[in-house]
Design a protein around this motif. Structure first.
Motif, PDB file in Angstrom:
ATOM      1  N   LEU A  71       2.586  -3.713   3.611  1.00  0.00           N
ATOM      2  CA  LEU A  71       3.756  -2.661   3.984  1.00  0.00           C
ATOM      3  C   LEU A  71       3.240  -1.400   3.391  1.00  0.00           C
ATOM      4  CD1 LEU A  71       6.544  -5.083   2.577  1.00  0.00           C
ATOM      5  CD2 LEU A  71       6.643  -4.138   4.722  1.00  0.00           C
ATOM      6  N   VAL A  72       3.628  -0.251   4.279  1.00  0.00           N
ATOM      7  CA  VAL A  72       3.238   1.060   3.709  1.00  0.00           C
ATOM      8  C   VAL A  72       4.431   1.951   3.814  1.00  0.00           C
ATOM      9  CG1 VAL A  72       0.810   0.684   4.793  1.00  0.00           C
ATOM     10  CG2 VAL A  72       2.858   1.382   6.190  1.00  0.00           C
ATOM     11  N   ASP A  73       4.212   3.068   3.124  1.00  0.00           N
ATOM     12  CA  ASP A  73       5.309   4.086   3.268  1.00  0.00           C
ATOM     13  C   ASP A  73       5.955   4.537   4.574  1.00  0.00           C
ATOM     14  OD1 ASP A  73       5.607   4.664   0.360  1.00  0.00           O
ATOM     15  OD2 ASP A  73       3.359   5.276   0.733  1.00  0.00           O
ATOM     16  N   GLU A  74       4.718   4.733   5.572  1.00  0.00           N
ATOM     17  CA  GLU A  74       4.974   5.066   6.871  1.00  0.00           C
ATOM     18  C   GLU A  74       3.577   4.861   7.617  1.00  0.00           C
ATOM     19  OE1 GLU A  74       3.941   9.877   6.362  1.00  0.00           O
ATOM     20  OE2 GLU A  74       6.081   9.303   6.224  1.00  0.00           O
ATOM     21  N   ILE A  75       3.609   4.531   8.820  1.00  0.00           N
ATOM     22  CA  ILE A  75       2.701   3.913   9.482  1.00  0.00           C
ATOM     23  C   ILE A  75       1.545   4.965   9.663  1.00  0.00           C
ATOM     24  CG2 ILE A  75       1.789   3.184  11.961  1.00  0.00           C
ATOM     25  CD1 ILE A  75       3.117   0.973  10.523  1.00  0.00           C
ATOM     26  N   SER A  76       1.797   6.599   9.700  1.00  0.00           N
ATOM     27  CA  SER A  76       0.634   7.405   9.881  1.00  0.00           C
ATOM     28  C   SER A  76       0.115   7.341   8.571  1.00  0.00           C
ATOM     29  CB  SER A  76       1.361   8.392  10.276  1.00  0.00           C
ATOM     30  OG  SER A  76       2.543   9.246   9.143  1.00  0.00           O
ATOM     31  N   ASN A  77       0.443   7.014   7.467  1.00  0.00           N
ATOM     32  CA  ASN A  77      -0.121   7.165   6.246  1.00  0.00           C
ATOM     33  C   ASN A  77      -1.014   5.926   5.919  1.00  0.00           C
ATOM     34  OD1 ASN A  77      -0.789   7.785   3.589  1.00  0.00           O
ATOM     35  ND2 ASN A  77       0.988   7.302   2.665  1.00  0.00           N
ATOM     36  N   GLN A  78      -2.266   5.857   6.416  1.00  0.00           N
ATOM     37  CA  GLN A  78      -3.170   4.619   6.636  1.00  0.00           C
ATOM     38  C   GLN A  78      -4.495   5.155   5.782  1.00  0.00           C
ATOM     39  OE1 GLN A  78      -3.745   2.496  10.043  1.00  0.00           O
ATOM     40  NE2 GLN A  78      -1.996   2.950  10.752  1.00  0.00           N
ATOM     41  N   LEU A 110      -1.254  -6.088  -4.583  1.00  0.00           N
ATOM     42  CA  LEU A 110      -1.128  -4.468  -4.639  1.00  0.00           C
ATOM     43  C   LEU A 110      -2.197  -4.034  -4.520  1.00  0.00           C
ATOM     44  CD1 LEU A 110      -0.021  -2.077  -5.971  1.00  0.00           C
ATOM     45  CD2 LEU A 110      -0.934  -2.446  -8.170  1.00  0.00           C
ATOM     46  N   LEU A 111      -2.189  -3.135  -3.346  1.00  0.00           N
ATOM     47  CA  LEU A 111      -3.515  -2.320  -2.883  1.00  0.00           C
ATOM     48  C   LEU A 111      -3.260  -1.004  -3.292  1.00  0.00           C
ATOM     49  CD1 LEU A 111      -3.198  -3.712   0.770  1.00  0.00           C
ATOM     50  CD2 LEU A 111      -4.650  -4.471  -1.225  1.00  0.00           C
ATOM     51  N   ASN A 112      -4.095  -0.470  -4.450  1.00  0.00           N
ATOM     52  CA  ASN A 112      -3.915   0.336  -5.097  1.00  0.00           C
ATOM     53  C   ASN A 112      -4.524   1.790  -4.186  1.00  0.00           C
ATOM     54  OD1 ASN A 112      -4.140   2.911  -6.690  1.00  0.00           O
ATOM     55  ND2 ASN A 112      -4.009   1.658  -8.520  1.00  0.00           N
ATOM     56  N   PHE A 132       0.822  -1.270   0.095  1.00  0.00           N
ATOM     57  CA  PHE A 132       0.075  -0.020   0.082  1.00  0.00           C
ATOM     58  C   PHE A 132       0.903   1.340   0.027  1.00  0.00           C
ATOM     59  CE2 PHE A 132      -2.884   2.971   2.145  1.00  0.00           C
ATOM     60  CZ  PHE A 132      -3.913   3.016   1.277  1.00  0.00           C
ATOM     61  N   MET A 133       1.282   1.556  -1.178  1.00  0.00           N
ATOM     62  CA  MET A 133       2.289   2.535  -1.347  1.00  0.00           C
ATOM     63  C   MET A 133       2.350   3.570  -2.499  1.00  0.00           C
ATOM     64  SD  MET A 133       5.922   0.661  -0.486  1.00  0.00           S
ATOM     65  CE  MET A 133       6.282   0.181   1.060  1.00  0.00           C
ATOM     66  N   GLU A 134       2.784   4.711  -2.573  1.00  0.00           N
ATOM     67  CA  GLU A 134       2.684   5.600  -3.653  1.00  0.00           C
ATOM     68  C   GLU A 134       3.964   4.947  -4.647  1.00  0.00           C
ATOM     69  OE1 GLU A 134       0.836   8.299  -4.175  1.00  0.00           O
ATOM     70  OE2 GLU A 134       0.192   8.614  -2.356  1.00  0.00           O
ATOM     71  N   ARG A 135       3.630   5.120  -5.935  1.00  0.00           N
ATOM     72  CA  ARG A 135       4.699   4.879  -6.902  1.00  0.00           C
ATOM     73  C   ARG A 135       5.817   5.386  -6.554  1.00  0.00           C
ATOM     74  NH1 ARG A 135       1.554   6.167 -11.367  1.00  0.00           N
ATOM     75  NH2 ARG A 135       2.041   8.159 -11.513  1.00  0.00           N
ATOM     76  N   SER A 136       7.213   4.701  -6.294  1.00  0.00           N
ATOM     77  CA  SER A 136       8.229   5.159  -5.797  1.00  0.00           C
ATOM     78  C   SER A 136       9.587   4.185  -6.030  1.00  0.00           C
ATOM     79  CB  SER A 136       8.248   5.628  -4.591  1.00  0.00           C
ATOM     80  OG  SER A 136       7.957   4.640  -3.708  1.00  0.00           O
TER      81      SER A 136
END
Length: 375
Positions: free
Chosen positions: A108-115, A85-87, A62-66
């Motif tokens: 897996l996320v960019d950061e825990i606060s970004n939910q 993939l979770l868009n 669960f992430m931005e394209r990066s």
């Protein structure tokens, strides 16, 4: 490809060993070399083992394209896990359906606060900005894996009901190396545009040949002006578009060169008119790609000015036109397009009845199956 290579990440590791200092990914003003990318993915793979991630374990992304997103994919594969993939742009209902059906072990996320609201039911979240990942060893994680092990679970659009998870093995995408080197004859000096994990070949083509992958800026897949600016700023030579978006690009670009060498059209029918417009304006090869989630990149056709647009021919799979009895039809007779061979997925996750309907025994070969496309 060496016969001993059985997984996607082994092909990448081989490339990283041979071109360690070449740029692997470019994202805005940041870049990462093949050596750095491999080491970061290795550290993540070792970290994931603490979560008991192993062969065939589903892991959500669960992430931005990066750059981090590509590190995550490689890290999951190296740990033995399966990428789901979770868009972030998709509705909560769709994300919740995928999460509930797969019973994800970890997201897996960019950061825990970004939910997102859909993630509230997840028992385990891990963030790529966790400093503990950087303390893990950077050597390759050696597992006993086979080419038939799952690599990706890709969900369909769900346009005809609930989205269905298509189970794709390493075997399906190991083909990318042959296609990149011998079908399209890409060069390590080519630059590839990356827009979506839904088509893994988009990032595997470059990473299997030592070429750089350029991450498209957020929103560029819908903003033709931003995408044109990206193509020119980073001197992109290889890109994939739907025909409808390519039409918008040509209209906005007003016949100026885009600088591309290879353009792939997929996802929709490519019209005769658009083909001719493109080829008369651009000094680039144009390919019509036919493939489905259930059988990625099955056939291709190199377009020619003033020539009818075809779906082309298969390279490493078998394509048949069959009647309702699953027997070949005569030339000129309408039938259903059916596919067999190494491009086929393992079918739909948790859908035994649909699998029995769509993946049928091959009428001409024992112990193999056909996928009935419905086309």
């Amino acid at each position: 490809m060496q016969k001993s290579v059985k997984t996607i990440h082994q092909v990448f590791e081989y490339q990283a060993t041979h071109t360690p200092n070449r740029i692997a990914i470019i994202d805005k003003n940041c870049s990462i070399t093949y050596k750095e990318l491999n080491e970061k993915a290795n550290q993540l793979a070792h970290y994931l083992q603490k979560y008991q991630i192993g062969v065939t374990t589903f892991v959500g992304i669960f992430m931005e394209r990066s750059i981090k997103q590509i590190i995550t994919v490689l890290g999951i594969l190296k740990s033995g896990g399966v990428c789901v993939l979770l868009n972030k742009e998709e509705p909560v209902e769709r994300l919740s359906h995928i999460i509930n059906e797969t019973n994800l072990a970890l997201v897996l996320v960019d950061e825990i606060s970004n939910q997102n609201a859909a993630l509230h039911s997840i028992s385990q979240l891990a963030a790529l900005n966790d400093p503990k990942i950087n303390l893990e060893p950077a050597y390759n994680n050696i597992l006993n894996q086979e080419s038939e092990d799952l690599a990706f679970l890709v969900y369909t659009s769900g346009s005809t009901g609930l989205p269905k998870g298509v189970m794709l093995s390493h075997r399906v995408f190991l083909r990318c190396e042959f296609w990149a080197k011998h079908v399209f004859c890409f060069s390590p000096d080519d630059r590839f545009l990356f827009k979506s994990l839904r088509a893994p070949e988009e990032f595997l083509f470059p990473l299997f040949i030592g070429a750089p992958l350029v991450i498209a800026p957020r929103g560029a897949e819908k903003d033709a002006v931003l995408l044109i600016r990206t193509l020119k700023k980073y001197a992109i030579t290889v890109a994939n578009f739907t025909p409808s978006f390519l039409s918008i690009l040509l209209e906005i670009n007003a016949e100026k060169p885009l600088g591309l060498k290879h353009v792939f059209c997929a996802g929709e029918a490519l019209s005769y008119e658009l083909q001719n417009t493109f080829l008369s304006q651009q000094k680039s090869k144009l390919y019509n790609f036919y493939g489905l989630a259930e059988s990625p990149y099955t056939t291709y056709w190199e377009c020619k000015l003033q020539h009818p647009v075809l779906i082309g021919k298969p390279v490493d799979t078998q394509v048949y036109i069959l009647n309702s009895e699953h027997q070949p039809v005569s030339i000129g007779t309408v039938g259903e397009l059916c596919i067999s061979g190494i491009s086929l997925s393992h079918g739909y996750f948790n859908q035994p009845l649909l699998n029995a309907e769509k993946f049928v025994p091959h009428p001409l070969e024992h112990n193999t199956h056909l996928y009935k496309t419905g086309d």
